[in-house]
Write an enzyme that holds these catalytic residues in place. Structure first.
Site, PDB file in Angstrom:
ATOM      1  NE  ARG B  59     -53.250  22.273  -8.886  1.00  0.00           N
ATOM      2  CZ  ARG B  59     -54.416  21.883  -8.420  1.00  0.00           C
ATOM      3  NH1 ARG B  59     -54.511  21.382  -7.229  1.00  0.00           N
ATOM      4  NH2 ARG B  59     -55.492  22.007  -9.156  1.00  0.00           N
ATOM      5  CB  THR B  60     -47.070  25.294 -11.093  1.00  0.00           C
ATOM      6  OG1 THR B  60     -47.448  23.924 -11.085  1.00  0.00           O
ATOM      7  CG2 THR B  60     -45.566  25.388 -11.190  1.00  0.00           C
ATOM      8  CE  LYS B  87     -49.439  45.532 -27.672  1.00  0.00           C
ATOM      9  NZ  LYS B  87     -48.653  46.592 -27.008  1.00  0.00           N
ATOM     10  NE  ARG B 109     -46.642  24.726 -16.217  1.00  0.00           N
ATOM     11  CZ  ARG B 109     -47.520  24.175 -15.368  1.00  0.00           C
ATOM     12  NH1 ARG B 109     -48.817  24.319 -15.543  1.00  0.00           N
ATOM     13  NH2 ARG B 109     -47.084  23.486 -14.339  1.00  0.00           N
ATOM     14  CG  HIS B 137     -43.941  20.057 -13.563  1.00  0.00           C
ATOM     15  ND1 HIS B 137     -43.372  21.092 -12.834  1.00  0.00           N
ATOM     16  CD2 HIS B 137     -45.282  20.192 -13.416  1.00  0.00           C
ATOM     17  CE1 HIS B 137     -44.346  21.805 -12.276  1.00  0.00           C
ATOM     18  NE2 HIS B 137     -45.504  21.282 -12.611  1.00  0.00           N
TER      19      HIS B 137
END
Lengths: 183, 313
Positions: B59-60, B87, B109, B137
């Site tokens: 959702r975020t 990589k 995030r 958050h």
């Protein structure tokens, strides 16, 4: 920016007469108001639209729908403004599809506000036509915009500011020319 | 108050009450935009933003991306699992790459607390923290506060209980920081092993009994049980957790009659909240998701809508 009041161009009575005349013109131009709705541009267009609707009701006995439009999200100068304008709600609680809409604002100047307002309206639906009513037209257009109903034409210089006061927001009615003085 | 003078949004801890109010007020007209047939305004035309999620999210991330699109910004998601990060590219090099491509804003995030702060210091892009480790958050707390305010009419002096894994919860921390600024009485409740001992220093009261904690509250914010914590031995079983801390319809009689139930999702039905309660009208789980888009639109507009050249960092 400092402003100094130069002279008054409309008092309470003059404003009242201008709005009454515009109400008559709206009725005449649209051959009645069965399909007419008014939309005021925030902030001072809102109360002016309400007053026009009240006059129209006195004359025709018909309540026309009135809405308020906030154009902040449609402005073309958002990225260049030094301070950010507050976003307010758009309150158009009727279906604008097929309506003869009259946009109402206090002062017509560059025409950019009206351009933004038309974009905002068209995102809400497809009116049959959009007309424009303003209390004061001060000239200096930067876009091809013309008002259909004008309270008063006020030739002005770009060094001046036209301030419209309405009872509902400012506690008094009137239009004054202010001079921009460098502080 | 001008939010455009703030380069980044890293947490609610250092945010003023006035700034929070501006975001919540701006979210109201944004919610109107989402409810229209044409869900798009031109406010951020010509702006570009990138979402970079080193941790999973439904959702975020989607919410940020949609919020940007509704405002006409160009939004790109950097799919970390298929990117050059695999990589071995360093975080710093990834940021620089995004910056020189011309992005105006990055939403990040990361599992490590403080990562967005590091990123913010090392780029000209504006940075929004979409969750960093166990720290904050902020946009989740903002949408929780918006949802509460919309239903209750105010945030002022409400009693709010936050239930669950307080130790690992960034949602809890951001909610505490935000709600305290509005004079709320915030209570936290959960198993002792998931309750940080110094939590009361944030101005909250901690409880170990769910019944006591929800006594007379206006809002219960139920946190997700992070199943991965069970392996680390912090609680014996999901069954036991459910027996002691699951919020269900029956026990709501302890709270106020019009108590609101919030949950940041995703929901573990029958663990932290009963399925019946999750589907009831008191639970605002779906409203929270739609309000999240509006709140993020407000934030993106307030951060990217103003003049750009004034920000230096």
């Amino acid at each position: 920016m400092q402003l100094r009041e130069k002279n008054a161009i409309m008092d309470e009575m003059a404003m009242k007469r201008a709005l009454t005349r515009i109400a008559h013109e709206i009725i005449e131009r649209n051959k009645g108001v069965e399909n007419v709705a008014l939309v005021g541009i925030r902030r001072r267009g809102g109360p002016l639209a309400q007053r026009l609707a009240a006059r129209i009701e006195e004359i025709e006995g018909i309540k026309v729908p009135v809405g308020i439009l906030d154009i902040t999200l449609y402005r073309d100068d958002l990225t260049t403004l030094s301070s950010q304008p507050l976003v307010h709600r758009t309150e158009v609680n009727f279906d604008i599809n097929g309506k003869d809409l009259v946009l109402v604002d206090d002062v017509l100047y560059t025409g950019r506000t009206v351009r933004a307002a038309m974009d905002a309206l068209i995102d809400l639906g497809r009116p049959r036509c959009i007309q424009l009513a303003v209390l004061v037209d001060r000239g200096h257009r930067e876009l091809p915009v013309k008002a259909d109903y004008i309270g008063k034409n006020v030739p002005s210089s770009k060094q001046e500011n036209i301030a419209v006061y309405v009872q509902e927001l400012d506690g008094k009615d009137g239009v004054v020319i202010q001079e921009i003085v460098d502080s | 108050m001008k939010l455009e003078q703030r380069k980044d949004l890293l947490g609610l801890r250092d945010m003023s009450r006035k700034e929070i109010e501006l975001i919540l007020d701006t979210a109201i007209p944004m919610k109107d935009v989402i409810s229209r047939d044409i869900k798009k305004v031109p406010a951020l035309r010509g702006k570009a933003m990138v979402t970079v999620f080193y941790e999973n999210s439904t959702r975020t991330r989607t919410s940020f991306e949609l919020a940007g699109k509704y405002l006409s910004a160009d939004t790109v998601n950097l799919a970390v699992s298929t990117s050059s990060v695999q990589k071995g590219e360093s975080l710093r090099d990834t940021i620089k790459t995004m910056e020189v491509m011309g992005f105006d804003l990055m939403v990040i995030r990361h599992a490590m607390s403080g990562t967005p702060h590091y990123v913010a210091k090392n780029t000209k892009m504006r940075v929004i923290n979409a969750g960093d480790g166990t720290n904050e958050h902020p946009t989740q707390a903002l949408l929780d506060m918006y949802t509460i305010k919309e239903k209750k009419g105010t945030l002022e002096n409400l009693k709010v209980a936050i239930v669950g894994d307080i130790l690992h919860s960034r949602v809890a921390r951001s909610n505490i920081y935000g709600l305290k600024k509005f004079g709320c009485e915030v209570r936290v409740v959960g198993p002792t092993t998931l309750m940080p001992p110094e939590i009361e220093k944030l101005g909250v009261k901690s409880y170990f009994s769910l019944e006591e904690a929800i006594n007379g509250v206006d809002v219960i914010n139920v946190l997700r049980v992070q199943r991965e914590r069970q392996q680390s031995g912090l609680f014996p079983s999901l069954d036991e957790y459910a027996r002691l801390y699951m919020v269900n319809t029956k026990m709501l009689s302890k709270a106020k009659d019009d108590v609101l139930i919030l949950h940041p999702g995703p929901v573990n039905r029958g663990v932290e909240i009963s399925s019946e309660l999750a589907d009831s009208s008191q639970a605002l789980i779906n409203e929270q998701v739609s309000n999240g888009v509006a709140v993020r639109m407000a934030l993106l507009f307030l951060m990217m809508g103003g003049a750009r050249d004034e920000i230096n960092n």
